[in-house]
Design a protein around this motif. Structure first.
Motif, mmCIF file in Angstrom:
data_model
loop_
_atom_site.group_PDB
_atom_site.id
_atom_site.type_symbol
_atom_site.label_atom_id
_atom_site.label_comp_id
_atom_site.label_asym_id
_atom_site.label_seq_id
_atom_site.Cartn_x
_atom_site.Cartn_y
_atom_site.Cartn_z
ATOM 1 N N LEU A 150 0.862 -1.317 -0.040
ATOM 2 C CA LEU A 150 -0.034 -0.014 -0.075
ATOM 3 C C LEU A 150 0.911 0.955 -0.077
ATOM 4 O O LEU A 150 0.662 2.240 -0.733
ATOM 5 C CB LEU A 150 -0.894 -0.052 1.407
ATOM 6 C CG LEU A 150 -1.799 1.171 1.521
ATOM 7 C CD1 LEU A 150 -2.816 1.420 0.686
ATOM 8 C CD2 LEU A 150 -2.223 1.233 2.879
ATOM 9 N N SER A 182 1.187 3.975 -3.352
ATOM 10 C CA SER A 182 0.689 5.093 -2.866
ATOM 11 C C SER A 182 1.880 6.239 -3.330
ATOM 12 O O SER A 182 1.393 7.240 -3.839
ATOM 13 C CB SER A 182 0.454 5.284 -1.367
ATOM 14 O OG SER A 182 -0.552 4.367 -1.148
ATOM 15 N N SER A 239 -13.262 1.912 0.665
ATOM 16 C CA SER A 239 -11.891 1.344 0.314
ATOM 17 C C SER A 239 -11.237 1.179 1.768
ATOM 18 O O SER A 239 -11.591 2.087 2.667
ATOM 19 C CB SER A 239 -11.208 2.351 -0.537
ATOM 20 O OG SER A 239 -9.780 1.853 -0.551
ATOM 21 N N SER A 276 -8.220 1.973 1.652
ATOM 22 C CA SER A 276 -7.324 2.942 1.815
ATOM 23 C C SER A 276 -7.722 4.168 2.673
ATOM 24 O O SER A 276 -8.801 4.311 3.328
ATOM 25 C CB SER A 276 -7.304 3.746 0.250
ATOM 26 O OG SER A 276 -6.967 2.708 -0.769
ATOM 27 N N LEU A 287 -5.332 9.315 0.588
ATOM 28 C CA LEU A 287 -5.149 9.025 -0.902
ATOM 29 C C LEU A 287 -6.334 9.397 -1.608
ATOM 30 O O LEU A 287 -6.719 9.037 -2.869
ATOM 31 C CB LEU A 287 -5.104 7.295 -0.711
ATOM 32 C CG LEU A 287 -3.746 7.116 -0.263
ATOM 33 C CD1 LEU A 287 -3.741 5.425 -0.267
ATOM 34 C CD2 LEU A 287 -2.518 7.361 -0.837
ATOM 35 N N LEU A 310 -13.396 6.219 2.849
ATOM 36 C CA LEU A 310 -12.046 5.833 2.991
ATOM 37 C C LEU A 310 -11.610 5.939 4.852
ATOM 38 O O LEU A 310 -12.737 6.387 5.325
ATOM 39 C CB LEU A 310 -10.691 6.683 2.670
ATOM 40 C CG LEU A 310 -10.949 6.924 1.117
ATOM 41 C CD1 LEU A 310 -10.265 8.126 0.656
ATOM 42 C CD2 LEU A 310 -10.425 5.449 0.354
#
Length: 176
Positions: A8, A12, A49, A51, A55, A75
């Protein structure tokens, strides 16, 4: 830090949103879902997500670049990624989906996920709880034999909501 968290972080920091590719036909599938059976509806789209919020712009650019329909992007906080989960704590993605189901009590849902993530279990648990509202679960197939076998076993055990393991968006479109 786990391998997933390292990946991740790497993706990113070093991969441009413009360089990432969605599953072929995914944007078209999402547009069809957004428009509904009549082609004139405006069904809401929610992108949930694992995430973190930092992001957001990256994901928004990815969705826009690849012509996905507009929708809310949900998120989690970056600090939550670093925290260890307790045994009885629900994953953030599950909490977000449950909140959506409670916020929109009349709305039916279709859940879409990569089969390589731990989400199939989460989605099946949600479908058990909201069987009349979860119309289908589409699991994008990944090339990981052990996970595919596990997902197929979950598929066989759970009959209330259709669960489809799809290799392409066309398979999901044909079913939907």
């Amino acid at each position: 830090m786990s391998k997933l968290k390292w990946r991740l972080l790497y993706n990113s920091l070093f991969k441009s949103a413009k360089m990432r590719l969605p599953l072929e036909g995914a944007a078209e599938f999402y547009h069809l879902l957004h428009r509904g059976k009549s082609g004139e509806n405006a069904n809401p789209i929610f992108y949930v997500s694992h995430s973190s919020w930092n992001l957001y712009r990256y994901l928004e650019l990815f969705l826009r670049q690849n012509n996905f329909p507009k929708g809310r992007i949900l998120l989690r906080n970056f600090s939550d990624i670093l925290k260890r989960k307790t045994a009885n704590q629900k994953p953030q993605k599950q909490k977000e989906i449950l909140n959506l189901l409670k916020t929109y009590p009349e709305l039916p849902f279709i859940l879409i996920v990569d089969s390589g993530e731990p989400d199939p279990d989460i989605y099946i648990e949600i479908a058990k709880q909201f069987s009349e509202r979860i119309k289908a679960i589409y699991l994008r197939s990944v090339k990981h034999n052990k996970r595919i076998l596990r997902v197929k076993s979950l598929q066989e055990q759970f009959k209330t909501t259709p669960i489809l393991l799809v290799d392409s968006s066309n398979q999901a479109i044909a079913h939907a």
